[in-house]
Design a protein around this motif. Structure first.
Motif, PDB file in Angstrom:
ATOM      1  N   UNK A  83     -43.359  -3.925 -73.454  1.00 56.42           N
ATOM      2  CA  UNK A  83     -44.269  -4.649 -72.585  1.00 56.42           C
ATOM      3  C   UNK A  83     -43.931  -4.372 -71.122  1.00 56.42           C
ATOM      4  N   UNK A  84     -44.900  -4.672 -70.258  1.00 62.16           N
ATOM      5  CA  UNK A  84     -44.651  -4.482 -68.833  1.00 62.16           C
ATOM      6  C   UNK A  84     -43.516  -5.378 -68.347  1.00 62.16           C
ATOM      7  N   UNK A  85     -43.421  -6.580 -68.902  1.00 61.62           N
ATOM      8  CA  UNK A  85     -42.346  -7.478 -68.495  1.00 61.62           C
ATOM      9  C   UNK A  85     -40.974  -6.916 -68.867  1.00 61.62           C
ATOM     10  N   UNK A  86     -40.885  -6.239 -70.031  1.00 61.42           N
ATOM     11  CA  UNK A  86     -39.613  -5.635 -70.415  1.00 61.42           C
ATOM     12  C   UNK A  86     -39.249  -4.477 -69.493  1.00 61.42           C
ATOM     13  N   UNK A  87     -40.237  -3.657 -69.150  1.00 62.65           N
ATOM     14  CA  UNK A  87     -39.977  -2.556 -68.215  1.00 62.65           C
ATOM     15  C   UNK A  87     -39.549  -3.103 -66.856  1.00 62.65           C
ATOM     16  N   UNK A  88     -40.170  -4.190 -66.445  1.00 64.61           N
ATOM     17  CA  UNK A  88     -39.810  -4.793 -65.157  1.00 64.61           C
ATOM     18  C   UNK A  88     -38.353  -5.266 -65.156  1.00 64.61           C
ATOM     19  N   UNK A  89     -37.910  -5.863 -66.267  1.00 66.57           N
ATOM     20  CA  UNK A  89     -36.525  -6.332 -66.326  1.00 66.57           C
ATOM     21  C   UNK A  89     -35.537  -5.173 -66.417  1.00 66.57           C
ATOM     22  N   UNK A  90     -35.918  -4.112 -67.111  1.00 65.82           N
ATOM     23  CA  UNK A  90     -34.998  -2.984 -67.271  1.00 65.82           C
ATOM     24  C   UNK A  90     -34.787  -2.227 -65.964  1.00 65.82           C
ATOM     25  N   UNK A  91     -35.872  -1.962 -65.258  1.00 59.22           N
ATOM     26  CA  UNK A  91     -35.809  -1.085 -64.089  1.00 59.22           C
ATOM     27  C   UNK A  91     -35.777  -1.875 -62.793  1.00 59.22           C
ATOM     28  N   UNK A  92     -36.287  -3.108 -62.798  1.00 59.00           N
ATOM     29  CA  UNK A  92     -36.355  -3.889 -61.582  1.00 59.00           C
ATOM     30  C   UNK A  92     -37.527  -3.505 -60.709  1.00 59.00           C
ATOM     31  N   UNK A  93     -38.705  -3.385 -61.320  1.00 58.98           N
ATOM     32  CA  UNK A  93     -39.898  -2.978 -60.587  1.00 58.98           C
ATOM     33  C   UNK A  93     -40.942  -4.079 -60.660  1.00 58.98           C
ATOM     34  N   UNK A  94     -42.152  -3.753 -60.239  1.00 62.56           N
ATOM     35  CA  UNK A  94     -43.250  -4.716 -60.251  1.00 62.56           C
ATOM     36  C   UNK A  94     -44.362  -4.220 -61.160  1.00 62.56           C
ATOM     37  N   UNK A  95     -45.231  -5.154 -61.566  1.00 65.97           N
ATOM     38  CA  UNK A  95     -46.325  -4.803 -62.471  1.00 65.97           C
ATOM     39  C   UNK A  95     -47.341  -3.861 -61.829  1.00 65.97           C
ATOM     40  N   UNK A  96     -47.729  -4.029 -60.550  1.00 65.02           N
ATOM     41  CA  UNK A  96     -48.655  -3.055 -59.951  1.00 65.02           C
ATOM     42  C   UNK A  96     -48.117  -1.627 -59.944  1.00 65.02           C
ATOM     43  N   UNK A  97     -46.806  -1.463 -59.772  1.00 59.31           N
ATOM     44  CA  UNK A  97     -46.223  -0.119 -59.799  1.00 59.31           C
ATOM     45  C   UNK A  97     -46.332   0.488 -61.193  1.00 59.31           C
ATOM     46  N   UNK A  98     -46.060  -0.315 -62.220  1.00 60.56           N
ATOM     47  CA  UNK A  98     -46.178   0.182 -63.595  1.00 60.56           C
ATOM     48  C   UNK A  98     -47.621   0.567 -63.892  1.00 60.56           C
TER      49      UNK A  98
END
Length: 275
Positions: free
Chosen positions: A120-135
């Motif tokens: 999920x986008x939330x998991x990617x955000x926690x792993x990398x430390x990014x934001x949803x618009x960037x993903x």
């Protein structure tokens, strides 16, 4: 989960200074490494830390310390707390990424989207430390640096650990499995069309065969119709007799119907006297 004292290093300092416990006993009780306890005893570690008495704080008893001093194999145990303090769960936010690593985040996001689309986008955000618009921008190829992005493993880039990545992938796989099972149960509950083989097999058991009499009758009827059609085509056409002109004009002059003409003829025949 083993409990540790409230202030491990301060407790270790007090135990080193006021007891004859071994370094292994103190290290295991305080949750420290043996070498760290040795550094405390040598004065190389915990400079300026004031020792905390675990007896006055209600974490150890004098009898427990005395039993551990007599037996080096005895392990210290914390006293049961008088008041149970519930553990407060803090919500984890996005992982902090150092400034020197932030330019590598788009490459790591691209690698995760390609190799682990189940995340999920939330998991990617926690792993990398990014934001949803960037993903979203990287997924839709609308990122400002999309032509120059190269998929790179976030573990090798130092953005996350392999343990965290494996745990996130495992959770995503379990979630997909639950969704598939739920969809299968919903489809079975709603009902689906059976295959043709099953429906035919249900209607006509293998041991019973229908008689072929109707099929033979249909064949005989078809063959008889075909024979009649061939006979009709082979039969000569009947020639119609050409009409006589005198009879046609006679009918036109006498417009009476044939039935009235016959009735007049019979009446005239009755009126004539017999000889």
């Amino acid at each position: 989960m083993t409990r540790t004292p409230l202030m491990p290093k301060a407790t270790a300092v007090w135990l080193v200074d006021n007891t004859s416990l071994t370094f292994e006993q103190i290290a295991e009780f305080c949750g420290l490494h043996v070498l760290e306890v040795k550094g405390i005893a040598d004065g190389d570690v915990a400079h300026g830390i004031k020792g905390m008495d675990p007896i006055s704080s209600g974490q150890l008893s004098r009898e427990e310390i005395a039993a551990a001093e007599e037996d080096s194999k005895h392990r210290l145990k914390l006293l049961e707390p008088k008041v149970e303090v519930p553990e407060v769960k803090t919500k984890r936010g996005p992982r902090y990424t150092p400034v020197s690593r932030r330019q590598d985040r788009p490459n790591a996001i691209l690698w995760l989207l390609r190799n682990h689309p189940e995340l999920k986008d939330s998991q990617v955000m926690r792993l990398v430390g990014t934001t949803k618009p960037t993903i979203l921008a990287i997924r839709e190829r609308t990122h400002w640096n999309s032509p120059n992005l190269l998929a790179q493993d976030p573990v090798t880039l130092g953005l996350c650990s392999q343990i965290d990545l494996d745990a996130a992938v495992k959770r995503a796989a379990a979630r997909l499995e639950r969704e598939q099972k739920k969809a299968t149960k919903a489809a079975v509950k709603a009902g689906t069309l059976l295959p043709t083989e099953e429906t035919i097999g249900t209607a006509e058991p293998a041991g019973e065969a229908e008689p072929e009499a109707p099929q033979a009758n249909d064949n005989d009827m078809a063959s008889s119709l075909a024979q009649e059609a061939r006979d009709a085509m082979a039969a000569p056409d009947e020639e119609e007799e050409a009409p006589d002109a005198d009879s046609v004009f006679a009918k036109l002059k006498d417009p009476k119907p044939e039935a009235e003409a016959e009735s007049d003829a019979e009446s005239s025949h009755k009126d004539t006297p017999s000889e």
